[in-house]
Write a protein that holds these residues in place. Structure first.
Motif, PDB file in Angstrom:
ATOM      1  N   GLY A  86       4.205   6.814 -12.721  1.00  0.00           N
ATOM      2  CA  GLY A  86       5.250   7.742 -13.144  1.00  0.00           C
ATOM      3  C   GLY A  86       4.889   9.201 -12.937  1.00  0.00           C
ATOM      4  N   GLU A  87       3.628   9.543 -13.119  1.00  0.00           N
ATOM      5  CA  GLU A  87       3.202  10.932 -12.932  1.00  0.00           C
ATOM      6  C   GLU A  87       3.321  11.346 -11.476  1.00  0.00           C
ATOM      7  OE1 GLU A  87       2.318  14.684 -13.738  1.00  0.00           O
ATOM      8  OE2 GLU A  87       2.761  13.124 -15.209  1.00  0.00           O
ATOM      9  N   VAL A  88       3.032  10.442 -10.565  1.00  0.00           N
ATOM     10  CA  VAL A  88       3.163  10.738  -9.140  1.00  0.00           C
ATOM     11  C   VAL A  88       4.636  10.950  -8.790  1.00  0.00           C
ATOM     12  CG1 VAL A  88       2.748   9.874  -6.804  1.00  0.00           C
ATOM     13  CG2 VAL A  88       1.066   9.458  -8.600  1.00  0.00           C
ATOM     14  N   PHE A  89       5.530  10.159  -9.382  1.00  0.00           N
ATOM     15  CA  PHE A  89       6.968  10.352  -9.205  1.00  0.00           C
ATOM     16  C   PHE A  89       7.361  11.764  -9.636  1.00  0.00           C
ATOM     17  CE2 PHE A  89       7.466   5.816  -8.806  1.00  0.00           C
ATOM     18  CZ  PHE A  89       8.704   5.609  -8.224  1.00  0.00           C
ATOM     19  N   VAL A 124       0.826  -1.207   0.000  1.00  0.00           N
ATOM     20  CA  VAL A 124       0.000   0.000   0.000  1.00  0.00           C
ATOM     21  C   VAL A 124       0.867   1.266   0.000  1.00  0.00           C
ATOM     22  CG1 VAL A 124      -0.260   0.160   2.514  1.00  0.00           C
ATOM     23  CG2 VAL A 124      -2.054   1.048   1.027  1.00  0.00           C
ATOM     24  N   HIS A 125       2.109   1.167   0.456  1.00  0.00           N
ATOM     25  CA  HIS A 125       3.006   2.322   0.524  1.00  0.00           C
ATOM     26  C   HIS A 125       3.920   2.451  -0.697  1.00  0.00           C
ATOM     27  CE1 HIS A 125       1.861   3.403   4.555  1.00  0.00           C
ATOM     28  NE2 HIS A 125       2.079   2.169   4.967  1.00  0.00           N
ATOM     29  N   GLY A 170       8.679   5.751  -3.480  1.00  0.00           N
ATOM     30  CA  GLY A 170       9.199   5.214  -4.728  1.00  0.00           C
ATOM     31  C   GLY A 170      10.711   5.321  -4.745  1.00  0.00           C
ATOM     32  N   PHE A 171      11.345   4.471  -5.518  1.00  0.00           N
ATOM     33  CA  PHE A 171      12.802   4.421  -5.569  1.00  0.00           C
ATOM     34  C   PHE A 171      13.274   4.569  -7.009  1.00  0.00           C
ATOM     35  CE2 PHE A 171      11.292   1.978  -2.006  1.00  0.00           C
ATOM     36  CZ  PHE A 171      12.031   2.491  -0.962  1.00  0.00           C
ATOM     37  N   VAL A 172      14.350   5.327  -7.174  1.00  0.00           N
ATOM     38  CA  VAL A 172      14.980   5.496  -8.478  1.00  0.00           C
ATOM     39  C   VAL A 172      16.430   5.067  -8.310  1.00  0.00           C
ATOM     40  CG1 VAL A 172      15.629   7.122 -10.283  1.00  0.00           C
ATOM     41  CG2 VAL A 172      13.479   7.441  -9.033  1.00  0.00           C
ATOM     42  N   VAL A 173      16.785   3.982  -8.991  1.00  0.00           N
ATOM     43  CA  VAL A 173      18.150   3.458  -8.916  1.00  0.00           C
ATOM     44  C   VAL A 173      18.608   3.241 -10.356  1.00  0.00           C
ATOM     45  CG1 VAL A 173      19.657   1.686  -7.962  1.00  0.00           C
ATOM     46  CG2 VAL A 173      17.585   2.332  -6.726  1.00  0.00           C
ATOM     47  N   SER A 174      19.453   4.132 -10.847  1.00  0.00           N
ATOM     48  CA  SER A 174      19.856   4.078 -12.254  1.00  0.00           C
ATOM     49  C   SER A 174      20.969   3.058 -12.478  1.00  0.00           C
ATOM     50  CB  SER A 174      20.321   5.451 -12.719  1.00  0.00           C
ATOM     51  OG  SER A 174      21.619   5.721 -12.233  1.00  0.00           O
ATOM     52  N   VAL A 213      10.196  10.144  -2.834  1.00  0.00           N
ATOM     53  CA  VAL A 213      10.991   9.520  -3.888  1.00  0.00           C
ATOM     54  C   VAL A 213      12.441   9.527  -3.415  1.00  0.00           C
ATOM     55  CG1 VAL A 213      11.793   9.657  -6.275  1.00  0.00           C
ATOM     56  CG2 VAL A 213       9.435  10.248  -5.722  1.00  0.00           C
ATOM     57  N   ILE A 214      13.050   8.353  -3.396  1.00  0.00           N
ATOM     58  CA  ILE A 214      14.440   8.222  -2.972  1.00  0.00           C
ATOM     59  C   ILE A 214      15.255   7.835  -4.193  1.00  0.00           C
ATOM     60  CG2 ILE A 214      16.049   6.995  -1.482  1.00  0.00           C
ATOM     61  CD1 ILE A 214      13.635   6.475   0.382  1.00  0.00           C
TER      62      ILE A 214
END
Length: 116
Positions: free
Chosen positions: A11-14, A5-6, A46-50, A84-85
């Motif tokens: 993508g728009e919310v990011f 739920v968390h 959300g997580f962003v790991v490139s 967003v992390i």
């Protein structure tokens, strides 16, 4: 593990959290905290790991560490926030014990800069 739920998946919310939220920067992490869209919203992360972080194994390891750390800190951000992390390349070489204080500081800084 962070409860489903968390988890942020849209993508728009990011994009909204990154553009309109407060930002906290640390050597291995950047945290964006956006204010709630609706007062009754659940806090989502959300997580962003490139690929700059490393191969898939390293990226998945970093995401697992960060999800585990955020599970313990989900109540530290305002209710209904969008978090967003973004993991920076150095995060792959850091154990969770070294990422935790960076995450705490970045969350505090980003939360204090949220536009209400």
């Amino acid at each position: 593990m962070l409860p489903r739920v968390h988890r942020m998946r849209d993508g728009e919310v990011f994009r909204q959290a990154i553009r309109r939220g407060g930002k906290g920067v640390q050597p291995d992490l950047v945290v964006h905290v956006g204010g709630p869209v609706e007062p009754a919203d659940v806090t989502s992360v959300g997580f962003v790991v490139s690929k700059k972080v490393g191969p898939a194994h390293d990226r998945n390891l970093v995401k697992r560490r960060l999800r585990h750390l955020m599970r313990e800190r989900i109540d530290a951000v305002p209710a209904g926030s969008r978090v967003v992390i973004r993991a920076l390349p150095g995060s792959a070489r850091r154990p969770a014990a070294q990422l935790a204080p960076q995450l705490d500081q970045a969350l505090h800084t980003a939360s204090s800069r949220v536009r209400r």
